[in-house]
Write a protein that holds these residues in place. Structure first.
Motif, mmCIF file in Angstrom:
data_model
loop_
_atom_site.group_PDB
_atom_site.id
_atom_site.type_symbol
_atom_site.label_atom_id
_atom_site.label_comp_id
_atom_site.label_asym_id
_atom_site.label_seq_id
_atom_site.Cartn_x
_atom_site.Cartn_y
_atom_site.Cartn_z
ATOM 1 N N ILE A 5 -3.993 2.556 4.113
ATOM 2 C CA ILE A 5 -4.278 1.697 4.428
ATOM 3 C C ILE A 5 -5.413 1.332 3.368
ATOM 4 O O ILE A 5 -6.219 0.360 2.221
ATOM 5 C CB ILE A 5 -4.546 0.255 4.986
ATOM 6 C CG1 ILE A 5 -2.797 -0.508 5.395
ATOM 7 C CG2 ILE A 5 -5.246 -0.900 4.553
ATOM 8 C CD1 ILE A 5 -1.972 -1.114 6.701
ATOM 9 N N LYS A 6 -6.568 1.800 3.921
ATOM 10 C CA LYS A 6 -8.198 1.621 3.220
ATOM 11 C C LYS A 6 -8.303 2.305 1.981
ATOM 12 O O LYS A 6 -9.420 2.138 1.139
ATOM 13 C CB LYS A 6 -9.169 1.872 4.672
ATOM 14 C CG LYS A 6 -9.525 1.796 5.124
ATOM 15 C CD LYS A 6 -10.132 2.934 6.462
ATOM 16 C CE LYS A 6 -10.570 2.269 8.379
ATOM 17 N NZ LYS A 6 -11.207 2.277 8.988
ATOM 18 N N VAL A 8 -6.253 -0.559 -0.232
ATOM 19 C CA VAL A 8 -6.257 -1.975 0.016
ATOM 20 C C VAL A 8 -5.838 -3.309 -0.244
ATOM 21 O O VAL A 8 -4.713 -4.043 0.026
ATOM 22 C CB VAL A 8 -8.341 -2.294 0.774
ATOM 23 C CG1 VAL A 8 -7.810 -4.159 0.997
ATOM 24 C CG2 VAL A 8 -8.729 -1.504 1.548
ATOM 25 N N GLY A 53 -1.869 -1.549 -2.760
ATOM 26 C CA GLY A 53 -1.204 -0.405 -2.049
ATOM 27 C C GLY A 53 -0.966 0.844 -2.816
ATOM 28 O O GLY A 53 -1.086 0.560 -3.863
ATOM 29 N N TYR A 95 5.008 5.245 1.480
ATOM 30 C CA TYR A 95 4.415 5.719 2.420
ATOM 31 C C TYR A 95 5.711 6.732 3.500
ATOM 32 O O TYR A 95 7.222 5.756 3.749
ATOM 33 C CB TYR A 95 4.734 3.805 3.365
ATOM 34 C CG TYR A 95 3.618 4.579 5.498
ATOM 35 C CD1 TYR A 95 2.787 5.244 5.475
ATOM 36 C CD2 TYR A 95 5.209 4.898 6.327
ATOM 37 C CE1 TYR A 95 2.144 5.426 6.330
ATOM 38 C CE2 TYR A 95 4.405 4.695 7.525
ATOM 39 C CZ TYR A 95 2.402 5.554 8.068
ATOM 40 O OH TYR A 95 2.423 5.558 8.582
ATOM 41 N N LEU A 136 2.110 -4.110 8.274
ATOM 42 C CA LEU A 136 1.860 -3.185 7.599
ATOM 43 C C LEU A 136 2.784 -2.453 6.895
ATOM 44 O O LEU A 136 1.614 -1.732 5.848
ATOM 45 C CB LEU A 136 1.640 -2.199 9.293
ATOM 46 C CG LEU A 136 0.534 -2.078 10.206
ATOM 47 C CD1 LEU A 136 0.490 -1.580 10.968
ATOM 48 C CD2 LEU A 136 -0.738 -2.452 9.889
ATOM 49 N N LEU A 190 1.238 -3.618 3.705
ATOM 50 C CA LEU A 190 0.157 -3.679 3.785
ATOM 51 C C LEU A 190 -0.242 -2.372 2.853
ATOM 52 O O LEU A 190 -1.199 -2.521 1.716
ATOM 53 C CB LEU A 190 -0.579 -4.540 4.755
ATOM 54 C CG LEU A 190 -2.430 -4.041 4.641
ATOM 55 C CD1 LEU A 190 -2.672 -5.446 3.597
ATOM 56 C CD2 LEU A 190 -3.041 -4.611 5.857
ATOM 57 N N VAL A 191 0.763 -1.367 3.200
ATOM 58 C CA VAL A 191 0.312 0.165 3.096
ATOM 59 C C VAL A 191 1.015 -0.236 1.695
ATOM 60 O O VAL A 191 0.186 1.029 0.880
ATOM 61 C CB VAL A 191 0.538 0.829 4.559
ATOM 62 C CG1 VAL A 191 2.003 1.400 4.239
ATOM 63 C CG2 VAL A 191 0.127 1.849 3.905
ATOM 64 N N GLY A 212 -0.252 -3.744 -0.576
ATOM 65 C CA GLY A 212 -1.529 -4.593 -0.766
ATOM 66 C C GLY A 212 -2.009 -5.902 0.239
ATOM 67 O O GLY A 212 -0.734 -6.358 0.317
#
Length: 441
Positions: A314-315, A318, A321, A327, A346, A349-350, A353
């Motif tokens: 994720i970082k 951000v 995505g 993923y 999550l 988010l991944v 984003g």
């Protein structure tokens, strides 16, 4: 009288076939796809009883909701296609053909859902592997748009009630197979039957539990529903799916709150604790130890590895995505590969984003607000109030479950948003004015 006897005779034949299939399933290595095919034939046979042209679409939707318990799929030209995929498209085409005046979705839902879907489509542009984005995108369109349209076009509250009952009875039938297989094999751990992973099995019966309790609130003390509740509860315990248990508890609590019976939440939790105690005492003395196991080979421990991995990824991206469907994680210690971080927020988010997560949260908040608005709107209409609460309890049960498990399976995803479609449909379905004035909960 003769017509009535014929109908009950047909139901008896179908029930006998279902019980026979249950014994066949636990006695012989029958492929899951064969069981699924027979199940579809059985539901179509049930739908054909005393059918009229005007009820054809409604009966089809009952079958569709029931078929969401079948989460397995077949691979055709490299693409996984499930029974619910095929049946949903058939139902959508049937809706267009049989009902030229298709009810339009509420503008707010259409805005939030299409904004989310459109942004998922945009993520193809920065995806590291756009071909991996196609399947989840198609699934989101199926769940959040086509599925909601299909269920939103149900015409009466009676049809919605029957659709929910079909799902409940189908879940109970799966429960019969699960219980028989557990006793046949000698229960010693998480239950896997007919190709169902323990969490998939738990999801089906766990989501059915708040629906059964809601039907009992609406229809009185039905013995058949009580049997279904016992079967689904026992199967949920046998599955050892922690996520499904959490989802079921959240679903029932929300059900009681929405129908104005908040005090029943405490009695429900106590009853559940007693049922779990009796199950552990008489059937599985080591159950709690296995349920709370946290060694390096347990599924609970694998989530720690997955969460650490997804936070790191994720970082890296951000705001936007890494792209829808991109993923992946491989855990060599336990030979485990997965394309989901076991948490729907999550996952958003991944892959898409912060922006995609915000759009998904806004869609969920709209659904929560719709449930609260229905509570106020149906304050003096017991039937509609409970039906709306049942539909929301199914949605929130699965949404809670996928905070700790794989997010969108084909059957459960369609079930989740099918419940939303039925909940929203209650607002446009005509209500009996006398019932609205006099009924209360």
């Amino acid at each position: 009288m003769n017509a009535s006897m014929t109908r009950y005779s047909l139901w008896a034949v179908v029930l006998s076939i279902c019980l026979m299939l249950s014994f066949i399933a636990i006695s012989y290595p029958v492929p899951t796809i064969s069981i699924a095919a027979v199940f579809m034939f059985g539901t179509i046979l049930l739908a054909s009883l005393k059918i009229t042209k005007g009820e054809l679409y409604e009966r089809s939707i009952r079958i569709l909701l029931a078929i969401t318990i079948i989460q397995q799929s077949v691979v055709i030209s490299g693409v996984n296609i499930s029974f619910s995929d095929v049946y949903l498209i058939a139902a959508f085409i049937g809706l267009i053909i049989l009902n030229p005046k298709i009810a339009k979705l509420p503008k707010a839902y259409l805005t939030f859902s299409m904004s989310y879907i459109a942004y998922c489509l945009m993520s193809f542009a920065w995806s590291s592997n756009p071909s991996e984005s196609i399947v989840p995108f198609v699934q989101y369109v199926e769940f959040m748009f086509i599925g909601v349209i299909v269920f939103y076009n149900m015409r009466t509250s009676e049809h919605i009630t029957k659709a929910i009952k079909w799902y409940v009875y189908s879940s109970a039938l799966l429960g019969i197979i699960a219980v028989l297989m557990a006793f046949k094999q000698g229960y010693s751990g998480p239950l896997y039957i007919l190709g169902f992973h323990k969490n998939a099995l738990g999801a089906v019966v766990g989501n059915a539990i708040p629906m059964i309790i809601g039907l009992r609130l609406m229809k009185g003390k039905s013995k058949l529903l009580l049997v279904c509740l016992a079967l689904c509860t026992l199967t949920l315990f046998l599955s050892q799916s922690r996520g499904a248990m959490i989802g079921s508890v959240v679903g029932v609590c929300c059900l009681f709150i929405l129908v104005g019976k908040s005090r029943k939440v405490i009695s429900f939790i106590i009853s559940g604790a007693v049922a779990l105690y009796l199950f552990v005492t008489f059937f599985a003395p080591s159950y709690i130890e296995k349920l709370t196991r946290f060694d390096s080979s347990s599924s609970a421990y694998s989530r720690v590895i997955i969460y650490n991995d997804v936070i790191r990824k994720i970082k890296e991206h951000v705001w936007l995505g890494g792209g829808l469907g991109t993923y992946q994680i491989w855990i060599p210690q336990i030979n485990f590969r997965q394309d989901d971080p076991n948490n729907v927020f999550l996952l958003n988010l991944v892959e898409i984003g912060v922006i995609g997560l915000v759009l998904f949260v806004l869609l969920c908040l709209y659904i929560f607000n719709a449930a609260l608005r229905n509570k106020k709107l149906f304050k003096y209409n017991k039937e509609y109030l409970i039906l709306s609460a049942i539909c929301f309890s199914g949605f929130i049960s699965q949404l809670s479950h996928i905070q700790v498990d794989v997010s969108w399976l084909r059957g459960t995803g369609l079930f989740t948003f099918g419940c939303v479609g039925m909940m929203l449909a209650l607002r446009r379905i005509p209500r009996n004015s006398e019932s609205t004035k006099d009924a209360s909960v």
